[in-house]
Design an enzyme around this catalytic site. Structure first.
Site, PDB file in Angstrom:
ATOM      1  CG  ASP A   8      -2.160   0.818   1.055  1.00  0.00           C
ATOM      2  OD1 ASP A   8      -2.320   1.444  -0.008  1.00  0.00           O
ATOM      3  OD2 ASP A   8      -2.983   0.871   1.994  1.00  0.00           O
ATOM      4  CG  HIS A  60      -2.226   3.424  -3.265  1.00  0.00           C
ATOM      5  ND1 HIS A  60      -2.912   4.023  -2.233  1.00  0.00           N
ATOM      6  CD2 HIS A  60      -1.996   4.391  -4.186  1.00  0.00           C
ATOM      7  CE1 HIS A  60      -3.078   5.308  -2.516  1.00  0.00           C
ATOM      8  NE2 HIS A  60      -2.538   5.563  -3.689  1.00  0.00           N
ATOM      9  CG  HIS A 108      -2.793   3.492   5.742  1.00  0.00           C
ATOM     10  ND1 HIS A 108      -4.111   3.409   6.128  1.00  0.00           N
ATOM     11  CD2 HIS A 108      -2.712   2.938   4.503  1.00  0.00           C
ATOM     12  CE1 HIS A 108      -4.805   2.843   5.147  1.00  0.00           C
ATOM     13  NE2 HIS A 108      -3.976   2.534   4.151  1.00  0.00           N
ATOM     14  CG  HIS A 119      -7.427   5.738   4.158  1.00  0.00           C
ATOM     15  ND1 HIS A 119      -6.060   5.886   4.131  1.00  0.00           N
ATOM     16  CD2 HIS A 119      -7.717   4.838   3.183  1.00  0.00           C
ATOM     17  CE1 HIS A 119      -5.553   5.125   3.176  1.00  0.00           C
ATOM     18  NE2 HIS A 119      -6.538   4.473   2.583  1.00  0.00           N
ATOM     19  CD  GLU A 138      -6.597   0.310   4.010  1.00  0.00           C
ATOM     20  OE1 GLU A 138      -5.448   0.099   3.593  1.00  0.00           O
ATOM     21  OE2 GLU A 138      -7.250   1.323   3.685  1.00  0.00           O
TER      22      GLU A 138
HETATM   23 ZN   LIG Z   1      -4.613   1.656   2.402  1.00  0.00          ZN
END
Ligand SMILES: [Zn+2]
Length: 280
Positions: A8, A60, A108, A119, A138
């Site tokens: 990502d 991503h 992240h 997010h 995630e």
């Molecule tokens: Zn992500």
């Protein structure tokens, strides 16, 4: 030994701002080179540590960010979108395609958490996700998916708060913080040369941890998704099994995370289609 790298971009070296990860911008062109450097460092480290095969799954946005031409020639890369398991596509195969360990590179923190570009799937319409009552990133969602196939998460890279988050879902994994969180859009960054050395060393150390175990049957899984606007929770109830539990919140229950993550993908796809440009 076969390693899958789920790559990502928000947690990559040098990345702190939306334009850094937005395909087509000048900043993205610059940052994809640092993203490629992080991923290639993990590839080199896993081969140093004894891996026979490494497959990268781009995870991503439209999933076409990495520069294939700059990667170690032994690696293979799955690029492009529309994949059954999205960010961890590839982990579901058995036989000679079976994966022994997974690395989350450039990860992240989740929606509503502190962290650089934090997010969960959608950049800003989702304000929180919970899995069986636990706030989910995630990384946490995907860790449950891969556990169901008996594959351990052996390496996580991202900002310092992504690494802290990984302590919860992959306590045994090696972690590399490539930057330290200051705000959602600011971080103290280390150079690509420095982070590549750190990631390569950690991947080498993580390689022996890539040992398949008994698949974990942790279900049922109840996933709650909170949106920033009430019409999005209304819109996603077209997905079978998804019910509205509050003005801006929906929930669904799946027997397995394989189904759970696929339903999550359906929810986010419908939600994005329901977002209006100005009013959200
Ligand atoms: Zn992500």
């Amino acid at each position: 030994m076969r390693i899958l790298i789920s790559a990502d971009m928000e947690g990559a070296t040098g990345v702190t701002w939306p334009a850094d990860v937005l395909p087509g911008t000048a900043q993205w062109e610059r940052c994809r080179s640092m993203f490629t450097s992080d991923v290639n460092a993990a590839v080199l480290g896993f081969f140093d540590g004894g891996a026979d095969e490494v497959l990268i799954n781009e995870a991503h946005w439209t999933m076409r960010n990495l520069l294939l031409e700059r990667l170690d020639e032994r690696v293979q890369m799955l690029t492009g979108r529309h994949k059954a398991l999205s960010m961890v596509e590839g982990v579901q195969h058995g036989g000679d395609r079976a994966v022994d360990g997974v690395a989350f590179v450039g990860y992240h923190a989740g929606a509503g958490m502190e962290g650089v570009l934090a997010h969960t799937y959608l950049a800003n319409q989702i304000t929180g996700v919970w899995l069986n009552g636990v706030r989910a990133s995630e990384g946490l969602l995907n860790a449950h998916v891969v556990a169901e196939f008996g594959v351990p998460v052996v390496l996580v890279t991202g900002d310092d708060l992504a690494c802290e988050d990984a302590l919860g879902y992959a306590p045994g994994a090696l972690k590399v913080a490539v930057k330290d969180h200051v705000s959602r859009y600011a971080a103290v960054c280390r150079t690509p040369a420095r982070t590549a050395a750190d990631i390569r060393a950690a991947a080498r150390e993580a390689a022996p941890l890539a040992v398949r175990h008994e698949p974990v049957a942790g279900g049922p899984f109840t996933v709650e998704v909170e949106f920033d606007a009430e019409h999005l929770s209304a819109a996603v109830t077209v997905v079978p099994g998804v019910r509205r539990v509050a003005e801006r919140k929906v929930a669904y229950t799946s027997g397995t995370m394989y189904e759970g993550i696929r339903t999550f993908k359906a929810v986010t796809t419908v939600a994005s289609a329901a977002v209006e440009e100005q009013y959200g």
